[in-house]
Enzyme design. Structure first.
Site, PDB file in Angstrom:
ATOM      1  N   GLU A  45     -29.207 -24.834   2.031  1.00  0.00           N
ATOM      2  CA  GLU A  45     -29.362 -25.592   3.269  1.00  0.00           C
ATOM      3  C   GLU A  45     -30.727 -25.325   3.878  1.00  0.00           C
ATOM      4  O   GLU A  45     -31.099 -24.159   4.075  1.00  0.00           O
ATOM      5  CB  GLU A  45     -28.264 -25.186   4.263  1.00  0.00           C
ATOM      6  CG  GLU A  45     -28.275 -26.026   5.524  1.00  0.00           C
ATOM      7  CD  GLU A  45     -27.232 -25.542   6.530  1.00  0.00           C
ATOM      8  OE1 GLU A  45     -27.277 -24.353   6.925  1.00  0.00           O
ATOM      9  OE2 GLU A  45     -26.365 -26.341   6.910  1.00  0.00           O
ATOM     10  N   TYR A  63     -32.813 -32.402   8.482  1.00  0.00           N
ATOM     11  CA  TYR A  63     -31.761 -31.585   7.860  1.00  0.00           C
ATOM     12  C   TYR A  63     -31.624 -31.970   6.387  1.00  0.00           C
ATOM     13  O   TYR A  63     -31.614 -33.148   6.033  1.00  0.00           O
ATOM     14  CB  TYR A  63     -30.408 -31.835   8.553  1.00  0.00           C
ATOM     15  CG  TYR A  63     -29.291 -31.028   7.918  1.00  0.00           C
ATOM     16  CD1 TYR A  63     -28.972 -29.758   8.375  1.00  0.00           C
ATOM     17  CD2 TYR A  63     -28.574 -31.532   6.823  1.00  0.00           C
ATOM     18  CE1 TYR A  63     -27.962 -29.008   7.777  1.00  0.00           C
ATOM     19  CE2 TYR A  63     -27.576 -30.788   6.212  1.00  0.00           C
ATOM     20  CZ  TYR A  63     -27.278 -29.528   6.696  1.00  0.00           C
ATOM     21  OH  TYR A  63     -26.289 -28.790   6.098  1.00  0.00           O
TER      22      TYR A  63
END
Ligand code: GDP
Ligand code: MN
Length: 397
Positions: free
Chosen positions: A207, A119
């Protein structure tokens, strides 16, 4: 402003980020050609909506065992079939809410062989007024869940704007993710170009979940979610052209066309206010008296009658609105202009819910006279407290 995954990937690729080859498809009949231009042996078909969690989402009226918004297929024909199945249907994910979002585009991508998923996010850290990195080895999962259950697996740091991005920032990301050898260099390079894209394009959030290491050992951007600072869009016509209005709340879209600061909310009381501070105070006091605002709306300082009319129409078009509170403190904004706008909007669209009007400030007497002489069924209020009490009482009985 948000953009689709495929647009975000194309933008990041223009800065040199490694992404898979892919084709966006709007019409089912184009799916086969698009898929045949990609190498395989895996073709990934991805629903393009402005919401995450597509993989774990489900389509409305899905068949038993039917996959969600990210499907791995093994042939051109299969990819085209899956694209056809998705287009036009409604995908529900934990980010869309129960109503879901209609899929108007799919992205067919050359599938990657994944070794590991991470992530990564860049965002504006308001506490330090800097751009921050958020990094975790727990990729491909709900980052909110990771934050709640295993916060130690999330690493945060910010970049000093005086020095900008430095290689040590990239090494820190690489170290956090346990990368080695060639991957460390790739990581330093990738983080640098992401930071550059973020600052140059006035992003609000970037993101990448997941960022992957492929079986061949290379870093790759497998998913990308980007939002831009709406106040800076005027500097980026290239970004503005990526806007997909079908993804936006129709009320917010109409408001933006008239330069109104409007945000749709879940409550039952529509608010028309001038000034962001007063709008927030109005929302607070509605909550204090036991109801919920249906929207945030700042008509601004120098609103015209037309703008006020439009604002009122947007509020009344929301079926959730059970009552309306107009709360104006006229400084630059004149109370008579507001009153004219309200009267003209009601004449056009009618008034099916209680309306409380509180006017104060410049031309207040003229404003009140316009409302009183209009014959409208308006509940007058003396001040903010009185207005909030009256509208909540009118709605809740
Ligand atoms: P999201 O569910 O909206 O976040 O969509 P993603 O693009 O993140 O895809 C969800 C998951 O699908 C990823 O975490 C991967 O596990 C899987 N996935 C997506 N693309 C590929 C691919 O090219 N190859 C493989 N093997 N899996 C993929
Ligand atoms: Mn994802």
């Amino acid at each position: 402003m948000n953009i689709h995954e495929y647009q975000a990937k194309a933008l990041l690729a223009s800065y040199g980020a490694p992404v898979s080859d892919g084709r966006a498809v709007l019409k089912a009949e184009d799916a086969k050609t698009a898929a045949s231009e990609l190498d395989g042996p895996i073709w990934v078909v991805k629903a393009q909506i402005h919401a995450g969690g597509r993989g774990k989402g489900h389509f409305q009226e899905a068949g038993a065992g039917e996959a969600g918004g990210v499907r791995l297929t093994k042939s051109v024909g299969e990819a085209a079939d899956e694209a056809k199945k998705m287009l036009g249907r409604t995908l529900v994910t934990h980010q869309t809410g129960p109503a879901g979002k209609q899929v108007n585009r799919v992205y067919i991508e050359d599938g990657a062989a994944i070794e590991s998923e991470f992530y990564l996010a860049l965002l504006v850290d308001r506490q330090t007024s800097r751009i921050g990195f958020v990094v975790s080895t727990e990729g491909g999962m709900d980052i909110e869940e990771v934050a709640a259950n295993t916060p130690e697996k999330i690493v945060n740091f910010t970049v000093d704007p005086a020095t900008g991005y430095q290689a040590f920032h990239g090494r820190r990301v690489a170290f956090t993710l346990g990368l080695t050898g060639q991957q460390v260099k790739q990581c330093i390079n990738l983080m640098g170009l992401l930071y550059k894209a973020f600052t140059e394009k006035d992003m609000e959030m970037l993101e990448i979940n997941p960022l992957i290491v492929t079986k061949a050992g290379d870093l790759k951007v497998l998913d990308a979610k980007v939002s831009f600072d709406g106040n800076a869009i005027y500097r980026h016509p290239d970004i503005a052209s990526l806007r997909d209005e079908t993804e936006e709340d129709p009320k917010e879209l109409a408001a933006s066309k008239f330069d109104l600061n409007y945000i749709a909310l879940d409550g039952e009381i529509g608010c028309m206010v001038n000034g962001a501070g007063l709008a927030m105070a109005t929302m607070d006091i509605i909550k204090l008296y036991g109801a919920e605002p249906a929207n945030f709306l700042d008509v601004g300082g120098g609103a015209t009658k037309e703008k006020v009319t439009e604002a009122f129409k947007i509020i009344t078009s929301d079926p959730q609105v059970k009552g309306i509170l107009v709360n104006i403190f006229g400084g630059i904004m004149r109370c008579d202009v507001i009153a004219e706008g309200v009267v003209s909007a009601v004449k056009e669209v009618g008034l099916k819910v209680p309306l409380v009007v509180r006017l104060e400030g410049t031309n207040v007497d003229e404003g009140k006279a316009i409302i009183n002489n209009s014959g409208l069924d308006v509940i007058a209020a003396d001040d903010l407290k009185d207005g909030a009490e009256k509208i909540v009482k009118a709605v809740k009985g």
